[in-house]
Each structure stands twice: as structure tokens, then as C-alpha cells.
Scaffold this motif. Structure first.
Motif, PDB file in Angstrom:
ATOM      1  N   MET A  78      12.311  60.293 -17.823  1.00 62.84           N
ATOM      2  CA  MET A  78      12.797  59.522 -16.676  1.00 62.84           C
ATOM      3  C   MET A  78      12.577  58.026 -16.893  1.00 62.84           C
ATOM      4  SD  MET A  78      11.561  61.948 -13.490  1.00 62.84           S
ATOM      5  CE  MET A  78      11.981  60.693 -12.273  1.00 62.84           C
ATOM      6  N   HIS A  79      11.600  57.691 -17.714  1.00 61.95           N
ATOM      7  CA  HIS A  79      11.320  56.287 -18.023  1.00 61.95           C
ATOM      8  C   HIS A  79      12.384  55.670 -18.942  1.00 61.95           C
ATOM      9  CE1 HIS A  79       7.356  55.119 -16.446  1.00 61.95           C
ATOM     10  NE2 HIS A  79       6.991  56.391 -16.605  1.00 61.95           N
ATOM     11  N   GLN A  80      13.143  56.516 -19.657  1.00 65.26           N
ATOM     12  CA  GLN A  80      13.931  56.022 -20.777  1.00 65.26           C
ATOM     13  C   GLN A  80      15.304  55.504 -20.375  1.00 65.26           C
ATOM     14  OE1 GLN A  80      12.224  55.689 -23.499  1.00 65.26           O
ATOM     15  NE2 GLN A  80      10.581  56.771 -22.406  1.00 65.26           N
ATOM     16  N   ASP A  81      15.672  54.413 -21.001  1.00 64.35           N
ATOM     17  CA  ASP A  81      17.011  53.858 -20.906  1.00 64.35           C
ATOM     18  C   ASP A  81      17.534  53.765 -22.335  1.00 64.35           C
ATOM     19  OD1 ASP A  81      19.313  52.379 -20.701  1.00 64.35           O
ATOM     20  OD2 ASP A  81      18.392  50.609 -19.815  1.00 64.35           O
ATOM     21  N   PRO A  82      18.560  54.542 -22.701  1.00 61.59           N
ATOM     22  CA  PRO A  82      19.006  54.560 -24.105  1.00 61.59           C
ATOM     23  C   PRO A  82      19.477  53.209 -24.621  1.00 61.59           C
ATOM     24  CG  PRO A  82      20.613  55.647 -22.673  1.00 61.59           C
ATOM     25  CD  PRO A  82      19.382  55.407 -21.851  1.00 61.59           C
ATOM     26  N   TYR A  83      19.791  52.288 -23.685  1.00 64.48           N
ATOM     27  CA  TYR A  83      20.202  50.950 -24.097  1.00 64.48           C
ATOM     28  C   TYR A  83      18.992  50.039 -24.327  1.00 64.48           C
ATOM     29  CZ  TYR A  83      24.799  52.446 -22.429  1.00 64.48           C
ATOM     30  OH  TYR A  83      25.970  53.115 -22.235  1.00 64.48           O
ATOM     31  N   ASN A  84      17.844  50.418 -23.755  1.00 66.22           N
ATOM     32  CA  ASN A  84      16.629  49.600 -23.867  1.00 66.22           C
ATOM     33  C   ASN A  84      15.411  50.506 -24.010  1.00 66.22           C
ATOM     34  OD1 ASN A  84      17.409  46.615 -23.308  1.00 66.22           O
ATOM     35  ND2 ASN A  84      18.469  47.771 -21.709  1.00 66.22           N
ATOM     36  N   LEU A  85      15.351  51.185 -25.130  1.00 68.64           N
ATOM     37  CA  LEU A  85      14.213  52.076 -25.368  1.00 68.64           C
ATOM     38  C   LEU A  85      12.998  51.284 -25.813  1.00 68.64           C
ATOM     39  CD1 LEU A  85      15.826  55.032 -27.355  1.00 68.64           C
ATOM     40  CD2 LEU A  85      14.888  55.124 -25.052  1.00 68.64           C
ATOM     41  N   ASP A  86      11.837  51.685 -25.326  1.00 68.04           N
ATOM     42  CA  ASP A  86      10.603  51.110 -25.853  1.00 68.04           C
ATOM     43  C   ASP A  86      10.361  51.648 -27.257  1.00 68.04           C
ATOM     44  OD1 ASP A  86       9.084  49.549 -23.643  1.00 68.04           O
ATOM     45  OD2 ASP A  86       9.880  51.324 -22.618  1.00 68.04           O
ATOM     46  N   ARG A  87       9.677  50.847 -28.058  1.00 67.04           N
ATOM     47  CA  ARG A  87       9.476  51.221 -29.463  1.00 67.04           C
ATOM     48  C   ARG A  87       8.645  52.489 -29.612  1.00 67.04           C
ATOM     49  NH1 ARG A  87       6.488  46.836 -28.135  1.00 67.04           N
ATOM     50  NH2 ARG A  87       4.231  46.995 -28.384  1.00 67.04           N
ATOM     51  N   GLU A  88       7.879  52.858 -28.561  1.00 67.39           N
ATOM     52  CA  GLU A  88       7.059  54.061 -28.642  1.00 67.39           C
ATOM     53  C   GLU A  88       7.865  55.352 -28.713  1.00 67.39           C
ATOM     54  OE1 GLU A  88       4.443  51.130 -26.323  1.00 67.39           O
ATOM     55  OE2 GLU A  88       6.556  51.619 -26.497  1.00 67.39           O
ATOM     56  N   PHE A  89       9.166  55.269 -28.450  1.00 72.02           N
ATOM     57  CA  PHE A  89       9.959  56.497 -28.465  1.00 72.02           C
ATOM     58  C   PHE A  89       9.964  57.152 -29.849  1.00 72.02           C
ATOM     59  CE2 PHE A  89      13.884  58.999 -28.765  1.00 72.02           C
ATOM     60  CZ  PHE A  89      13.676  59.859 -27.689  1.00 72.02           C
ATOM     61  N   VAL A  90       9.653  56.382 -30.890  1.00 72.58           N
ATOM     62  CA  VAL A  90       9.601  56.986 -32.223  1.00 72.58           C
ATOM     63  C   VAL A  90       8.517  58.063 -32.280  1.00 72.58           C
ATOM     64  CG1 VAL A  90      10.521  54.986 -33.440  1.00 72.58           C
ATOM     65  CG2 VAL A  90       8.059  55.173 -33.085  1.00 72.58           C
ATOM     66  N   MET A  91       7.509  57.973 -31.376  1.00 71.84           N
ATOM     67  CA  MET A  91       6.493  59.009 -31.330  1.00 71.84           C
ATOM     68  C   MET A  91       7.101  60.358 -30.936  1.00 71.84           C
ATOM     69  SD  MET A  91       3.648  57.425 -32.037  1.00 71.84           S
ATOM     70  CE  MET A  91       4.733  56.599 -33.211  1.00 71.84           C
ATOM     71  N   VAL A  92       8.056  60.296 -30.017  1.00 71.50           N
ATOM     72  CA  VAL A  92       8.723  61.527 -29.587  1.00 71.50           C
ATOM     73  C   VAL A  92       9.586  62.076 -30.718  1.00 71.50           C
ATOM     74  CG1 VAL A  92      10.306  62.513 -27.892  1.00 71.50           C
ATOM     75  CG2 VAL A  92       8.696  60.726 -27.210  1.00 71.50           C
ATOM     76  N   LEU A  93      10.295  61.199 -31.412  1.00 70.96           N
ATOM     77  CA  LEU A  93      11.063  61.644 -32.580  1.00 70.96           C
ATOM     78  C   LEU A  93      10.150  62.290 -33.614  1.00 70.96           C
ATOM     79  CD1 LEU A  93      13.655  58.804 -33.320  1.00 70.96           C
ATOM     80  CD2 LEU A  93      14.110  61.102 -32.470  1.00 70.96           C
ATOM     81  N   GLU A  94       9.008  61.675 -33.814  1.00 70.11           N
ATOM     82  CA  GLU A  94       8.040  62.215 -34.781  1.00 70.11           C
ATOM     83  C   GLU A  94       7.600  63.608 -34.370  1.00 70.11           C
ATOM     84  OE1 GLU A  94       5.594  61.283 -38.285  1.00 70.11           O
ATOM     85  OE2 GLU A  94       7.233  60.222 -37.344  1.00 70.11           O
ATOM     86  N   ALA A  95       7.270  63.781 -33.094  1.00 67.42           N
ATOM     87  CA  ALA A  95       6.815  65.081 -32.613  1.00 67.42           C
ATOM     88  C   ALA A  95       7.943  66.119 -32.706  1.00 67.42           C
ATOM     89  CB  ALA A  95       6.317  64.968 -31.173  1.00 67.42           C
ATOM     90  N   ALA A  96       9.179  65.683 -32.416  1.00 60.67           N
ATOM     91  CA  ALA A  96      10.311  66.609 -32.518  1.00 60.67           C
ATOM     92  C   ALA A  96      10.557  67.004 -33.964  1.00 60.67           C
ATOM     93  CB  ALA A  96      11.560  65.958 -31.929  1.00 60.67           C
ATOM     94  N   ALA A  97      10.419  66.046 -34.875  1.00 66.80           N
ATOM     95  CA  ALA A  97      10.660  66.329 -36.291  1.00 66.80           C
ATOM     96  C   ALA A  97       9.607  67.253 -36.877  1.00 66.80           C
ATOM     97  CB  ALA A  97      10.691  65.021 -37.083  1.00 66.80           C
ATOM     98  N   THR A  98       8.415  67.270 -36.303  1.00 62.37           N
ATOM     99  CA  THR A  98       7.343  68.118 -36.827  1.00 62.37           C
ATOM    100  C   THR A  98       7.180  69.409 -36.041  1.00 62.37           C
ATOM    101  OG1 THR A  98       5.740  66.898 -35.485  1.00 62.37           O
ATOM    102  CG2 THR A  98       6.049  66.146 -37.739  1.00 62.37           C
ATOM    103  N   GLY A  99       8.053  69.648 -35.048  1.00 64.37           N
ATOM    104  CA  GLY A  99       7.965  70.887 -34.276  1.00 64.37           C
ATOM    105  C   GLY A  99       6.755  70.954 -33.381  1.00 64.37           C
ATOM    106  N   SER A 100       6.316  69.802 -32.897  1.00 68.10           N
ATOM    107  CA  SER A 100       5.074  69.764 -32.121  1.00 68.10           C
ATOM    108  C   SER A 100       5.255  70.079 -30.644  1.00 68.10           C
ATOM    109  CB  SER A 100       4.423  68.379 -32.264  1.00 68.10           C
ATOM    110  OG  SER A 100       4.099  68.128 -33.616  1.00 68.10           O
ATOM    111  N   PHE A 101       6.495  70.144 -30.152  1.00 66.57           N
ATOM    112  CA  PHE A 101       6.723  70.433 -28.740  1.00 66.57           C
ATOM    113  C   PHE A 101       6.990  71.925 -28.519  1.00 66.57           C
ATOM    114  CE2 PHE A 101       7.990  65.874 -28.563  1.00 66.57           C
ATOM    115  CZ  PHE A 101       7.089  65.489 -27.588  1.00 66.57           C
ATOM    116  N   PRO A 102       6.647  72.425 -27.347  1.00 72.57           N
ATOM    117  CA  PRO A 102       7.054  73.803 -27.010  1.00 72.57           C
ATOM    118  C   PRO A 102       8.575  73.876 -26.904  1.00 72.57           C
ATOM    119  CG  PRO A 102       6.134  72.698 -25.089  1.00 72.57           C
ATOM    120  CD  PRO A 102       5.881  71.796 -26.263  1.00 72.57           C
ATOM    121  N   GLN A 103       9.106  75.098 -26.973  1.00 74.08           N
ATOM    122  CA  GLN A 103      10.549  75.282 -27.071  1.00 74.08           C
ATOM    123  C   GLN A 103      11.303  74.624 -25.913  1.00 74.08           C
ATOM    124  OE1 GLN A 103      11.933  76.572 -29.701  1.00 74.08           O
ATOM    125  NE2 GLN A 103      14.037  76.315 -28.934  1.00 74.08           N
ATOM    126  N   SER A 104      10.832  74.820 -24.687  1.00 73.24           N
ATOM    127  CA  SER A 104      11.548  74.266 -23.529  1.00 73.24           C
ATOM    128  C   SER A 104      11.579  72.743 -23.583  1.00 73.24           C
ATOM    129  CB  SER A 104      10.886  74.734 -22.227  1.00 73.24           C
ATOM    130  OG  SER A 104       9.520  74.334 -22.189  1.00 73.24           O
TER     131      SER A 104
END
Length: 573
Positions: free
Chosen positions: A194-220
Motif C-alpha cells: 500500500m506504501h508503493q507508487d510504481p512511479y516513485n518507488l523507494d530504493r528499499e524495494f530491492v529488498m522485496v525483489l531479493e526476497a522474491a528471487a530467493t523464495g523467502s516469502f510464503p506462497q500467498s
């Protein structure tokens, strides 16, 4: 024999003696002139050798000055790095203490050998030392939660959210997943997105990409993140603005990455007047080889999936709390950019990358630019190389467009025709007309040979014309019975004529030898250029054919391949 005949013979002997003496003097003069020419040649050779040594010495001095400047620049950058690190330590050293304590508390919870009171004292002590830092109350909330103190947990959590809602949300989203609380993690993921704006993402969003790339999130949670990213891509690609920006970034990246490697073309470098343009064309076409290796290295670098989800998340949490605090951000940025400069100077690599490293440190950016940042320099964005293939895979459509644009542009403007200047012979060739070039070159030197030989003989007629009046005078004198005078005039005239004709014959021979020598040198240089040009064209065509290989490789990339399936982690509490 009459007295008159005897006198005539004596006069003729005297004339012959004088003529011989004159010939000897002329021969001596020619010999001395030859010695002088030889000495002049020796002086010229010595002068050239001296010039060569001076040029070599000048090159050595220039290299020394350059090396000394590079050494001083490197030393300055290293001293600057130490100064920046010390400044960071002095101003924000207590932040590092909190970070170590947070990771220590997590490990203490894992082991279960540290009493709650100890962890509580440590957390509350750091809370007092850092009145404005969001991580301090977050740490207090963790400790209160571990001892099941709901009231203190909520108060500390609210304080952390008040200080920095965004970072606190991201932190607890990753932490809940680390602790195996999938439902709580999913709620934090929803709040985070809810915090995210795809036109103005904070640089911390790469942490989420990192977690997604490593399978660190539950399926949902993983499915929610993927669907949200898909929506962003659809939104940002509805117009060409954002895609064109990234295409231009990639094109700039391409323009600096071609290289000639170690293959040399010495004849072309020496005799080709547009060698810089040919070299530029080859550098551009060499991009495909580099890009193929670059992309393969990203896509094929193995990911260590032997790590547990917990360990992977520990690393991501460590990056979050280490790399992204606003108060120290500018100093962190200077340190990382300065380290890049030091590495370039140590490895003698050009600082030009075709991509502004400053962009990797932008406070906010659109999602497509973030992907480009990660694809180029993941370590400066706060990600690791695990995230890089995912970023490249998602970006592949506009990377392909950029690659096609780059390829069309250099093909339309390529230069593979060499303009050759070999002494006074000039020609142009594309390497496919060797027979014609050699024929024209031969005709060129045939004309030079004919013209120079004609010039070397041009004074012969003047010499004959000059001596004819004297010969005529001698004949007239003889007919007038002035025999002695006649013999003298005729002897001197014919002697001068013979000596002159001999000189012209020698000059003609020297001209022939000189022209033949220059022709041979020019012929060898032309053959060398034509052979190298043929090799150059073959190498160019071979490198150009690799464009299709790069396109095929990029078209085969799928982002799904680099989004690891979620890995459940054991509930450690």
C-alpha cells in the motif's frame, strides 16, 4: 717526320695529358662528392637515431608522469576513503551498534540461551541512546514480543511506525517471514505494498525483489507481490515514455562496452588515414560478444539455495538496516562511489560505464529504472547478484529493443572502407579488390618510373647542344689550317661531352634503383594493408553475426525461472 708534325704530336700529347688530368680531377671530385654524400647520409642516420632515442625518452618520461599522477590520484582516493569511513563512524557509529544488537537478539532467540532480561536491558539502553532512530523501538518491540508482553510490544511498535512507517513495515514484513509467522507476514506485505507508487518507488524495494528471487516469502505473499509487479509493468508500459528511458540507458551501456581486445592491424594503423573510424566500427560490433558473455554470466551464475530461508532473510535484513538509513545515506553513497573509483584505478579500468552510478542511489525511482539499476550495478542498489537475473529477465523486452536499435544504428553508419596513403600513393579499398588495387598500384609506379628516368635524362640534349658549337668551331679551325687550335677545341669538347654523358648515365641508373626500391616498399605496404583489411572485414562480419545470437538468448529468458518457489521455514519461537 717534319718539324711541324713533331710539334703537332707534342701538342696532342699535351692535350691528352691535360684531358687525362681533367678526368682525374673530375673523378677525384666525384669521389669526394660521394664521400660527402656518404657523410651526409651518416649524419642523417645519426640524427634519426638521436630523434628516435629522444622520442623514446619522451615516451618514457610521459609514461612516468602519467603513472605518477595515477599513483597520486589513487593515494588521494584511498585517503579520502579512510576519511569518509572515519566520518561515518564518528557520526553514526551508534547506528552500527544497534544493527549488531538486532541481529544478535535474533540469533539469541534462535539459540534460546540468553535470558529475556538481558535482551530487554540491551534494547532499552539503545533506545535511550538513539531518540530518533526507528530501529531502536523496533528492537524493543521484538524483545517485548518474545516475552509475550503485548502492551509493551504495541507501544514500541507504534513508536517505530511513528518514526518511520515505511522502514518499520518492511522490517517486520521480513522479520515475520523469518520467524515463520506466514499470516502476520502476509498482513505486513499488504501494508507494505500500500506504501508503493510504481512511479516513485523507494530504493528499499530491492529488498522485496531479493526476497522474491530467493523464495523467502510464503506462497500467498509471493503471489501477491508477483501480481502487483505485473500491474506495475502494465501501467508503466502503456506509454513509451518509461520504456524509452530504459532503452536509452541500455544503449548508453552498449556504447561503452565494445573493445578491440588484443588483435592488431599494424599496416592499417600506419597507412590508413581513417583508421580511427574503422576502429570505432569494430568496437561497436564487438558489443555482441561482450553482451552475450555479460548476460550469460548473470543468468547462469548459480544461486546458493542450500541456505535456509532464515539465513537468506538474515542477509536481506542485514542489508536493509545497513544500507538504507536516510541520515547517513549521503556518506554511504560517497563511500561506495569512491570505492568504485579506487577499484577502477587499481585495475586501470576506464571510469566510463555508459551508465550513471548516481542513479543507483536515487531516493526514489520508477520500477523500470530500478530494474535497470539492479541489472547494471546490483551492489550499489542494495541488492545482490541473486536479484540481477530476475531484473534482466523482466527487462528483456526493452533490452531487446535497445539492442536492435543499437545494431541498426551502427550498421547504417559503419565504416569498413580504408583510405590508404602510402607515401605519395593514395587509394581506397574495402578488402575485396586486391587484384585491381595491385594493378592500379603498378600503373602508378610505372608512370613514376618513366617520369623520373625522363627527368634524369632531360639535360642530355642541353649538353649536346652546348658542345656542338665548340665542335663546329674546331672543324672550322681545322679547315682554316689552324690544326693545333682545332685539335685543342675538339679534344676538350669531346672529352667534356663524354664525361657529361657518363654522368647522366650514372644518374639514370641511380634513379632506376631508387624508384625500384621505393616501389617495392610501397608494394609490400599495400599488400600488408589489403591482407589486414580482408582480415578486418572477416572479423567484422563474424562479430556482426553474433547479434542474432544475443537476440535469441534474450528472447528465451523468462522471469518465472528466477522467481524461486517459496520455502517454508521452521517456526523458531
Amino acid at each position: 717526320m717534319s718539324r711541324e708534325d713533331s710539334l703537332l704530336n707534342n701538342n696532342l700529347k699535351g692535350i691528352n695529358s691535360n684531358i687525362n688530368h681533367l678526368n682525374n680531377n673530375l673523378n677525384s671530385f666525384n669521389s669526394q662528392l660521394g664521400n660527402i654524400n656518404s657523410e651526409i647520409g651518416n649524419i642523417t642516420d645519426k640524427q634519426q637515431a638521436l630523434d628516435g632515442r629522444m622520442n623514446a625518452m619522451s615516451g618514457i618520461i610521459d609514461d612516468f608522469i602519467k603513472a605518477d599522477k595515477e599513483k597520486r590520484d589513487l593515494q588521494f582516493a584511498e585517503n579520502m576513503q579512510e576519511s569518509l569511513k572515519q566520518d561515518l563512524k564518528n557520526k553514526f557509529g551508534y547506528y552500527e551498534e544497534i544493527r549488531r544488537t538486532v541481529l544478535g537478539i535474533l540469533q539469541a532467540v534462535d539459540s534460546g540461551i540468553v535470558r529475556h532480561e538481558i535482551m530487554q536491558d540491551a534494547a532499552e539502553g539503545l533506545m535511550i541512546k538513539t531518540p530518533n532512530y526507528w530501529l531502536a523501538p523496533a528492537m524493543v518491540a521484538i524483545v517485548a514480543w518474545v516475552r509475550n508482553d503485548r502492551e509493551d510490544t504495541e507501544r514500541a511498535l507504534n513508536e517505530a511506525l511513528r518514526r518511520d512507517d515505511y522502514k518499520t513495515t518492511l522490517f517486520f514484513m521480513l522479520l515475520m517471514r523469518r520467524l515463520g509467522r506466514d499470516e502476520a507476514c502476509h498482513q505486513w506485505v499488504q501494508r507494505y505494498l500500500m506504501h508503493q507508487d510504481p512511479y516513485n518507488l523507494d530504493r528499499e524495494f530491492v529488498m522485496v525483489l531479493e526476497a522474491a528471487a530467493t523464495g523467502s516469502f510464503p506462497q500467498s505473499s509471493r503471489e501477491l507481490i508477483i501480481s502487483t509487479v505485473d500491474e506495475w509493468l502494465n501501467l508503466l508500459t502503456q506509454t513509451d515514455q518509461y520504456i524509452n528511458e530504459q532503452k536509452n540507458e541500455w544503449i548508453k551501456f552498449f556504447q561503452y562496452k565494445g573493445r578491440l581486445e588484443n588483435k592488431e592491424y599494424p599496416f592499417l594503423e600506419k597507412y590508413c588515414t581513417n583508421w580511427a573510424e574503422l576502429k570505432s566500427s569494430m568496437k561497436k560490433v564487438k558489443l555482441h560478444k561482450f553482451l552475450s558473455s555479460y548476460i550469460k554470466n548473470i543468468l547462469e551464475t548459480p544461486v546458493d539455495y542450500s541456505k535456509t530461508s532464515k539465513n537468506q532473510l538474515d542477509e536481506i535484513l542485514s542489508m536493509l538496516i545497513t544500507n538504507f538509513d536516510d541520515e547517513e545515506f549521503e556518506l554511504q553513497k560517497k563511500i561506495k562511489l569512491n570505492q568504485q573509483l579506487i577499484d577502477q584505478k587499481r585495475n586501470k579500468v576506464s571510469g566510463k560505464s555508459g551508465y550513471s552510478q548516481e542513479k543507483a542511489f536515487n531516493e526514489k525511482t520508477n520500477f523500470l529504472q530500478m530494474l535497470t539499476n539492479v541489472a547494471f550495478i546490483p551492489e550499489l542498489t542494495g541488492a545482490t547478484h541473486v536479484t540481477q537475473p530476475l531484473a534482466v529477465a523482466i527487462s528483456s523486452p526493452w533490452i531487446i529493443d535497445a539492442h536492435e536499435t543499437y545494431t541498426k544504428e551502427y550498421r547504417a553508419n559503419n565504416v569498413i572502407t580504408a583510405n590508404l596513403a602510402i607515401d605519395n600513393y593514395k587509394t581506397s579499398s574495402n578488402g575485396t579488390d586486391q587484384e585491381e588495387q595491385l594493378k592500379i598500384h603498378g600503373e602508378h609506379w610505372d608512370k613514376i618510373f618513366t617520369d623520373d628516368v625522363k627527368k634524369s635524362s632531360s639535360g642530355k640534349g642541353c649538353l649536346i647542344a652546348f658542345t656542338i658549337p665548340f665542335i663546329a668551331l674546331g672543324v672550322v679551325s681545322y679547315l682554316a689550317e689552324a690544326h693545333i687550335l682545332s685539335y685543342i677545341i675538339l679534344g676538350v669538347s669531346f672529352g667534356f661531352l663524354a664525361l657529361g654523358l657518363s654522368g647522366y648515365s650514372s644518374k639514370k641508373d641511380n634513379t632506376k634503383k631508387q624508384v625500384s626500391g621505393l616501389r617495392l616498399i610501397s608494394h609490400e605496404a599495400l599488400i600488408g594493408c589489403l591482407i589486414e583489411l580482408e582480415d578486418f572485414k572477416a572479423e567484422y562480419d563474424m562479430e556482426d553475426a553474433k547479434a542474432e545470437e544475443v537476440k535469441t538468448m534474450l528472447q528465451s529468458v523468462r522471469a518465472e525461472e528466477f522467481l524461486a518457489n517459496s520455502r517454508d521455514s521452521k517456526n523458531i519461537l
